[in-house]
Design a protein around this motif. Structure first.
Motif, PDB file in Angstrom:
ATOM      1  N   LEU A 134      51.091  -0.652 -18.253  1.00 39.73           N
ATOM      2  CA  LEU A 134      50.393  -1.934 -18.370  1.00 39.73           C
ATOM      3  C   LEU A 134      51.402  -2.970 -18.848  1.00 39.73           C
ATOM      4  O   LEU A 134      51.921  -2.878 -19.959  1.00 39.73           O
ATOM      5  CB  LEU A 134      49.220  -1.835 -19.356  1.00 39.73           C
ATOM      6  N   PHE A 135      51.718  -3.936 -17.976  1.00 42.21           N
ATOM      7  CA  PHE A 135      52.642  -5.011 -18.310  1.00 42.21           C
ATOM      8  C   PHE A 135      51.830  -6.263 -18.596  1.00 42.21           C
ATOM      9  O   PHE A 135      51.060  -6.724 -17.739  1.00 42.21           O
ATOM     10  CB  PHE A 135      53.590  -5.312 -17.140  1.00 42.21           C
ATOM     11  N   THR A 166      36.876  -7.356 -12.141  1.00 46.43           N
ATOM     12  CA  THR A 166      35.556  -7.320 -12.771  1.00 46.43           C
ATOM     13  C   THR A 166      35.437  -6.072 -13.642  1.00 46.43           C
ATOM     14  O   THR A 166      36.198  -5.111 -13.489  1.00 46.43           O
ATOM     15  CB  THR A 166      34.452  -7.307 -11.715  1.00 46.43           C
ATOM     16  N   ALA A 167      34.474  -6.085 -14.549  1.00 47.21           N
ATOM     17  CA  ALA A 167      34.277  -4.928 -15.437  1.00 47.21           C
ATOM     18  C   ALA A 167      33.942  -3.679 -14.636  1.00 47.21           C
ATOM     19  O   ALA A 167      34.450  -2.583 -14.926  1.00 47.21           O
ATOM     20  CB  ALA A 167      33.162  -5.238 -16.442  1.00 47.21           C
ATOM     21  N   ALA A 168      33.099  -3.827 -13.608  1.00 50.64           N
ATOM     22  CA  ALA A 168      32.739  -2.668 -12.779  1.00 50.64           C
ATOM     23  C   ALA A 168      33.962  -2.112 -12.062  1.00 50.64           C
ATOM     24  O   ALA A 168      34.152  -0.891 -11.970  1.00 50.64           O
ATOM     25  CB  ALA A 168      31.671  -3.073 -11.765  1.00 50.64           C
ATOM     26  N   ALA A 169      34.816  -3.009 -11.554  1.00 52.30           N
ATOM     27  CA  ALA A 169      36.022  -2.568 -10.864  1.00 52.30           C
ATOM     28  C   ALA A 169      36.968  -1.856 -11.830  1.00 52.30           C
ATOM     29  O   ALA A 169      37.614  -0.864 -11.465  1.00 52.30           O
ATOM     30  CB  ALA A 169      36.718  -3.759 -10.211  1.00 52.30           C
ATOM     31  N   GLN A 170      37.052  -2.337 -13.047  1.00 50.19           N
ATOM     32  CA  GLN A 170      37.931  -1.689 -14.031  1.00 50.19           C
ATOM     33  C   GLN A 170      37.437  -0.282 -14.381  1.00 50.19           C
ATOM     34  O   GLN A 170      38.239   0.637 -14.532  1.00 50.19           O
ATOM     35  CB  GLN A 170      38.031  -2.547 -15.296  1.00 50.19           C
ATOM     36  N   LEU A 184      49.584  -1.783 -13.978  1.00 48.88           N
ATOM     37  CA  LEU A 184      48.693  -2.941 -14.037  1.00 48.88           C
ATOM     38  C   LEU A 184      49.438  -4.098 -14.696  1.00 48.88           C
ATOM     39  O   LEU A 184      50.099  -3.911 -15.718  1.00 48.88           O
ATOM     40  CB  LEU A 184      47.432  -2.607 -14.821  1.00 48.88           C
ATOM     41  N   ILE A 185      49.325  -5.278 -14.103  1.00 46.85           N
ATOM     42  CA  ILE A 185      50.057  -6.448 -14.583  1.00 46.85           C
ATOM     43  C   ILE A 185      49.066  -7.566 -14.856  1.00 46.85           C
ATOM     44  O   ILE A 185      48.184  -7.837 -14.032  1.00 46.85           O
ATOM     45  CB  ILE A 185      51.092  -6.907 -13.544  1.00 46.85           C
ATOM     46  N   GLY A 186      49.181  -8.198 -16.005  1.00 53.12           N
ATOM     47  CA  GLY A 186      48.274  -9.299 -16.325  1.00 53.12           C
ATOM     48  C   GLY A 186      48.843 -10.175 -17.422  1.00 53.12           C
ATOM     49  O   GLY A 186      49.861  -9.853 -18.040  1.00 53.12           O
ATOM     50  N   ASN A 187      48.175 -11.287 -17.651  1.00 51.89           N
ATOM     51  CA  ASN A 187      48.604 -12.212 -18.700  1.00 51.89           C
ATOM     52  C   ASN A 187      48.000 -11.867 -20.058  1.00 51.89           C
ATOM     53  O   ASN A 187      48.612 -12.125 -21.094  1.00 51.89           O
ATOM     54  CB  ASN A 187      48.225 -13.651 -18.322  1.00 51.89           C
ATOM     55  N   TYR A 188      46.800 -11.280 -20.055  1.00 47.03           N
ATOM     56  CA  TYR A 188      46.085 -11.059 -21.310  1.00 47.03           C
ATOM     57  C   TYR A 188      45.558  -9.625 -21.376  1.00 47.03           C
ATOM     58  O   TYR A 188      44.696  -9.234 -20.583  1.00 47.03           O
ATOM     59  CB  TYR A 188      44.917 -12.042 -21.450  1.00 47.03           C
ATOM     60  N   SER A 189      46.047  -8.866 -22.330  1.00 44.99           N
ATOM     61  CA  SER A 189      45.626  -7.472 -22.452  1.00 44.99           C
ATOM     62  C   SER A 189      44.172  -7.360 -22.892  1.00 44.99           C
ATOM     63  O   SER A 189      43.495  -6.371 -22.584  1.00 44.99           O
ATOM     64  CB  SER A 189      46.521  -6.726 -23.450  1.00 44.99           C
ATOM     65  N   GLU A 190      43.663  -8.391 -23.586  1.00 45.92           N
ATOM     66  CA  GLU A 190      42.283  -8.308 -24.075  1.00 45.92           C
ATOM     67  C   GLU A 190      41.266  -8.331 -22.943  1.00 45.92           C
ATOM     68  O   GLU A 190      40.097  -7.978 -23.155  1.00 45.92           O
ATOM     69  CB  GLU A 190      41.981  -9.441 -25.072  1.00 45.92           C
ATOM     70  N   ASN A 191      41.692  -8.738 -21.748  1.00 46.76           N
ATOM     71  CA  ASN A 191      40.790  -8.730 -20.596  1.00 46.76           C
ATOM     72  C   ASN A 191      40.783  -7.398 -19.857  1.00 46.76           C
ATOM     73  O   ASN A 191      40.068  -7.240 -18.867  1.00 46.76           O
ATOM     74  CB  ASN A 191      41.165  -9.845 -19.614  1.00 46.76           C
ATOM     75  N   ILE A 192      41.594  -6.455 -20.328  1.00 43.96           N
ATOM     76  CA  ILE A 192      41.618  -5.102 -19.769  1.00 43.96           C
ATOM     77  C   ILE A 192      40.800  -4.194 -20.683  1.00 43.96           C
ATOM     78  O   ILE A 192      41.008  -4.189 -21.902  1.00 43.96           O
ATOM     79  CB  ILE A 192      43.066  -4.561 -19.672  1.00 43.96           C
ATOM     80  N   GLN A 206      43.483   0.694 -21.164  1.00 39.57           N
ATOM     81  CA  GLN A 206      44.640   0.494 -22.039  1.00 39.57           C
ATOM     82  C   GLN A 206      45.090   1.792 -22.693  1.00 39.57           C
ATOM     83  O   GLN A 206      46.290   2.055 -22.826  1.00 39.57           O
ATOM     84  CB  GLN A 206      44.319  -0.539 -23.124  1.00 39.57           C
ATOM     85  N   SER A 207      44.112   2.636 -23.080  1.00 34.30           N
ATOM     86  CA  SER A 207      44.462   3.889 -23.757  1.00 34.30           C
ATOM     87  C   SER A 207      45.141   4.885 -22.825  1.00 34.30           C
ATOM     88  O   SER A 207      45.787   5.826 -23.282  1.00 34.30           O
ATOM     89  CB  SER A 207      43.208   4.520 -24.356  1.00 34.30           C
ATOM     90  N   ARG A 208      45.020   4.680 -21.525  1.00 36.23           N
ATOM     91  CA  ARG A 208      45.643   5.583 -20.547  1.00 36.23           C
ATOM     92  C   ARG A 208      46.999   5.071 -20.072  1.00 36.23           C
ATOM     93  O   ARG A 208      47.630   5.696 -19.227  1.00 36.23           O
ATOM     94  CB  ARG A 208      44.695   5.769 -19.345  1.00 36.23           C
TER      95      ARG A 208
END
Length: 323
Positions: free
Chosen positions: A41-42, A115-119, A137-145, A150-152
């Motif tokens: 996760l980047f 989306t939450a369902a997709a995650q 997985l690449i994103g700007n904000y980890s809190e949206n994952i 994140q634990s994986r």
């Protein structure tokens, strides 16, 4: 000069070429040496090298034919659960052929847009096909994952690139392309890009295509359609010196003749105020005035009237400072 995009032409191809992020790169190099990587996760701001880094890792891991073993998706375009059920699952469930590495890599850019369902569907796919596919997985904000994802993953946080590194890279590209880059132009690119190397390179290429054969501050802000800090500083000093009518004429020229946005002018005024050689207590008072005008502009007030009122307040503040 090259006609191709410089962001692609000068994109690092291996981890050794990636600018900055020494600690992150050293950890990723160990994964390459071991021929094994976890789910990744980047996270970090735009333009600091997250996607470039995973592509460089893939090339180091698989060699020149690395594109046969990766799949890039952008979650901002394909963010629903069907993408996970179809494209992702189809790619993840088959092992790579003719490779010493037993797994492929799926790169999900802007994963924080899923989306939450997709995650939740992605989490199950990550668990089920770990032997044949690793996810980045690449994103700007980890809190949206979501936390189960994140634990994986091994989380890598990318900060803004240092000004020194961006400066060196921009100079290198300018030299390679035969662009006459003046110091004022480089400073303007750094100010406009705000730590985003991709944006800085795009600005350089756009400015280099303008007539004149060189890139200075005026050229950079002209191609950006933004106000030059030099003009704003002159207007600001006129106002602080009590020459309000001259400052107002400079403001009208920026708004009406050059068609610049009031918000951009106000942002530059704020930036220049912080650079003035005045007591810090006055910087606080002037910043408060600017904040009030900024709020009024967001509420739909007329830029010419509000910025004119700000110049009037600055003229009064300058008079008080001289007492």
């Amino acid at each position: 000069m090259s006609i191709e995009l410089w962001t692609e032409k000068y994109r690092p191809r291996t981890l050794d070429e990636v600018v900055d992020h020494e600690e992150v790169i050293s950890r990723l190099k160990r994964f390459v040496e071991e021929r094994n990587i976890p789910h990744l996760l980047f996270v970090g701001p735009a333009g600091v090298g997250k996607t470039t880094t995973i592509l460089a890792l893939a090339q180091d891991l698989y060699g020149p034919g690395y594109m046969n073993f990766i799949l890039e998706l952008n979650a901002s375009d394909e963010r629903g659960i069907n993408v996970i059920r179809e494209k992702v699952k189809f790619f993840a469930r088959t092992a790579p052929m003719r490779s010493e590495v037993p797994f492929k890599i799926l790169i999900m850019d802007e994963a924080d847009s899923l989306t939450a369902a997709a995650q939740h569907a992605l989490r199950r796919t990550m668990e089920r096909y770990t032997k044949t596919c690793r996810f980045c997985l690449i994103g700007n904000y980890s809190e949206n994952i979501i936390e189960p994802i994140q634990s994986r993953c091994s989380v890598f946080r990318f900060g803004h690139l240092s000004e020194r590194d961006i400066r060196e890279r921009i100079r290198y590209i300018a030299d390679c392309e035969g662009v006459k880059l003046l110091e004022s132009g480089l400073d303007a690119i750094l100010e406009a890009s705000r730590g985003d190397l991709r944006k800085a390179i795009n600005i350089l290429q756009t400015a280099a295509a303008s007539k004149g054969g060189y890139v200075d501050e005026d050229v950079v802000f002209s191609v950006l359609g933004r106000v030059s800090p030099k003009e704003v500083r002159q207007m600001l000093l006129l106002s602080l010196e009590g020459r309000f009518l001259e400052a107002r004429e400079a403001l009208r020229r920026l708004l009406l003749e050059e068609g610049l946005a009031g918000e951009d002018i106000l942002r530059q005024i704020y930036s220049q105020v912080l650079r003035l050689q005045i007591p810090e207590s006055w910087k606080v008072r002037l910043s408060e005035m600017i904040g009030e005008i900024d709020y009024r502009l967001t509420q739909g007030a007329r830029p010419e009237i509000q910025l004119g009122a700000l110049l009037a307040k600055l003229a009064l503040a300058g008079e008080e400072m001289r007492r």
